[in-house]
Design a protein around this motif. Structure first.
Motif, short mmCIF file in Angstrom:
data_model
loop_
_atom_site.label_atom_id
_atom_site.label_comp_id
_atom_site.label_asym_id
_atom_site.label_seq_id
_atom_site.Cartn_x
_atom_site.Cartn_y
_atom_site.Cartn_z
N GLY A 1 0.78 -1.22 0.00
CA GLY A 1 0.00 0.00 0.00
C GLY A 1 0.82 1.28 0.00
N ALA A 2 2.14 1.18 0.12
CA ALA A 2 2.98 2.38 0.19
C ALA A 2 3.01 3.10 -1.15
CB ALA A 2 4.40 2.01 0.61
N ARG A 3 3.05 4.43 -1.10
CA ARG A 3 3.13 5.24 -2.30
C ARG A 3 4.57 5.64 -2.57
NH1 ARG A 3 -2.18 9.28 -2.10
NH2 ARG A 3 -3.75 7.62 -2.04
N GLU A 4 4.83 5.95 -3.82
CA GLU A 4 6.20 6.29 -4.24
C GLU A 4 6.65 7.61 -3.62
OE1 GLU A 4 8.73 6.85 -8.39
OE2 GLU A 4 6.76 5.88 -8.40
N VAL A 5 7.93 7.66 -3.24
CA VAL A 5 8.53 8.86 -2.65
C VAL A 5 9.27 9.62 -3.74
CG1 VAL A 5 10.26 9.69 -1.00
CG2 VAL A 5 8.74 7.81 -0.37
N PRO A 6 9.14 10.95 -3.82
CA PRO A 6 9.89 11.72 -4.82
C PRO A 6 11.39 11.50 -4.68
CG PRO A 6 8.18 13.08 -3.82
CD PRO A 6 8.22 11.80 -3.03
N VAL A 7 12.10 11.55 -5.80
CA VAL A 7 13.54 11.26 -5.82
C VAL A 7 14.32 12.16 -4.88
CG1 VAL A 7 15.62 11.36 -7.25
CG2 VAL A 7 13.55 10.26 -8.13
N ASP A 8 14.06 13.46 -4.94
CA ASP A 8 14.82 14.40 -4.09
C ASP A 8 14.63 14.10 -2.62
OD1 ASP A 8 15.72 15.61 -6.37
OD2 ASP A 8 14.40 17.37 -6.22
N GLU A 9 13.40 13.74 -2.25
CA GLU A 9 13.13 13.43 -0.85
C GLU A 9 13.84 12.15 -0.42
OE1 GLU A 9 9.29 12.64 2.11
OE2 GLU A 9 8.99 13.45 0.09
N GLU A 10 13.84 11.15 -1.29
CA GLU A 10 14.51 9.89 -0.97
C GLU A 10 16.02 10.09 -0.83
OE1 GLU A 10 14.78 5.29 -2.67
OE2 GLU A 10 13.32 6.69 -3.54
N ILE A 11 16.60 10.92 -1.69
CA ILE A 11 18.03 11.23 -1.58
C ILE A 11 18.32 11.94 -0.27
CG2 ILE A 11 19.90 12.64 -2.53
CD1 ILE A 11 18.76 12.06 -5.32
#
Length: 338
Positions: free
Chosen positions: A121-131
């Motif tokens: 159920g998890a949604r994708e995290v934006p790239v900048d936030e994940e970095i």
């Protein structure tokens, strides 16, 4: 008709002279189950296996990120996310992440750091936030003197690139380069080991009625195809780990079938990683709804994996798993790093 060969793994000291080592490690096999999609299985003596299958099953695995694969290794999980299924929010603050990472490194052989939850159920995290979640933690661990290999748990090329630049050694992709194909190029260029995992669907939808014709053979074929794709991208098999993806688009029955048949995946010619720690099926079978109370069940599954020759165990409860491995290793005769 395609044939598959699942070694019948043993660790007993009374080893027949004609037994073969399993992946050059602590276990051995004198027979294998030959599996077909459209015919009943049958048992074969190890000496009757085709040469290619025998070489893949018995050949020693090269060292990975400086770690030999001749004994089981522990990969400690460090989730720097607010929403991971078992410890979300506990270590997303930089100071907490650094402290926990240093503590894990005392008993783990490798750390796996992730900034995007892949729970159902998890949604994708934006790239900048994940970095921003992962790269500073990796850099801080290196600055603090942590020397064990570090893996970045990500599906995205840019996140992996930032992590490798910050001091990570390995890429762990739950999508096996299907989410972001550019990730293969990043790993190849860095000459970094990779772990390729099977998942049916994205985390947001993967548990919506998963279905397989034959879960064991379907997962095996997927991993074989993704390993071939990684090799075509310039990543040699010697730097690839295979993960059947327990809990990723699987029912309890699917998970049990994969765990019972784990030794099949040695036929891929790569180290095998088992990531079952605290998963929902452990709660269902062990009658424990609270994820962070599933340590005993997780250790039981980890030891079952070792009994089938699994080289890498991805776990939350590192110290507890290490203690269990010391006892298990003393009984079965495999060495455990202190």
């Amino acid at each position: 008709m395609q044939r598959y060969f699942r070694p019948i793994v043993q660790t007993d000291a009374a080893r027949p002279a004609d037994a073969l080592p399993l992946a050059g490690g602590w276990a051995w096999f004198a027979a294998a189950e030959e599996l077909f999609r459209d015919a009943p299985p049958r048992l074969l003596p190890a000496g009757a296996l085709p040469e290619e299958a025998r070489a893949a099953l018995a050949g020693p695995r090269p060292a990975l990120a400086g770690l030999t694969m001749d004994r089981p290794r522990i990969m400690g999980i460090l989730n720097v996310t607010p929403d991971s299924f078992s410890d979300g929010g506990r270590f997303d603050a930089p100071a907490a992440a650094l402290a926990h990472g240093r503590a894990l490194a005392e008993a783990a052989d490798i750390l796996d750091i992730g900034g995007e939850s892949t729970r159902p159920g998890a949604r994708e995290v934006p790239v900048d936030e994940e970095i921003a979640r992962t790269a500073p933690v990796i850099a801080a661990l290196r600055k603090a003197g942590v020397t064990v290999p570090i893996s970045i748990d990500t599906r995205k090329a840019a996140v992996a690139g930032a992590a490798l630049a910050a001091g990570a050694d390995m890429v762990n992709d739950v999508a096996a380069f299907t989410h972001d194909p550019a990730l293969a190029e990043v790993a190849a260029r860095a000459e970094a080991p990779v772990c390729l995992m099977h998942a049916q669907g994205d985390p947001e939808t993967m548990q919506n009625d998963p279905h397989y014709d034959n879960v064991l053979l379907d997962v095996y074929d997927f991993l074989a195809q993704r390993i071939a794709a990684a090799e075509a991208a310039g990543i040699p098999r010697a730097r690839i780990v295979a993960d059947p993806g327990i809990g990723f688009g699987k029912t309890v029955a699917h998970n049990l079938a994969l765990l019972r048949g784990l030794s099949l995946f040695h036929g891929l010619g790569c180290p095998v990683l088992l990531g079952a720690s605290r998963k929902r099926f452990i709660g269902a079978l062990g009658h424990e709804p609270q994820a962070d109370r599933r340590g005993p069940g997780s250790v039981a599954v980890a030891l079952a994996g070792i009994a089938q020759g699994v080289q890498i165990l991805r776990v939350h409860d590192v110290a507890e798993t290490r203690q269990a491995m010391r006892l298990d290793g003393a009984l079965k005769g495999y060495g455990v790093a202190e």
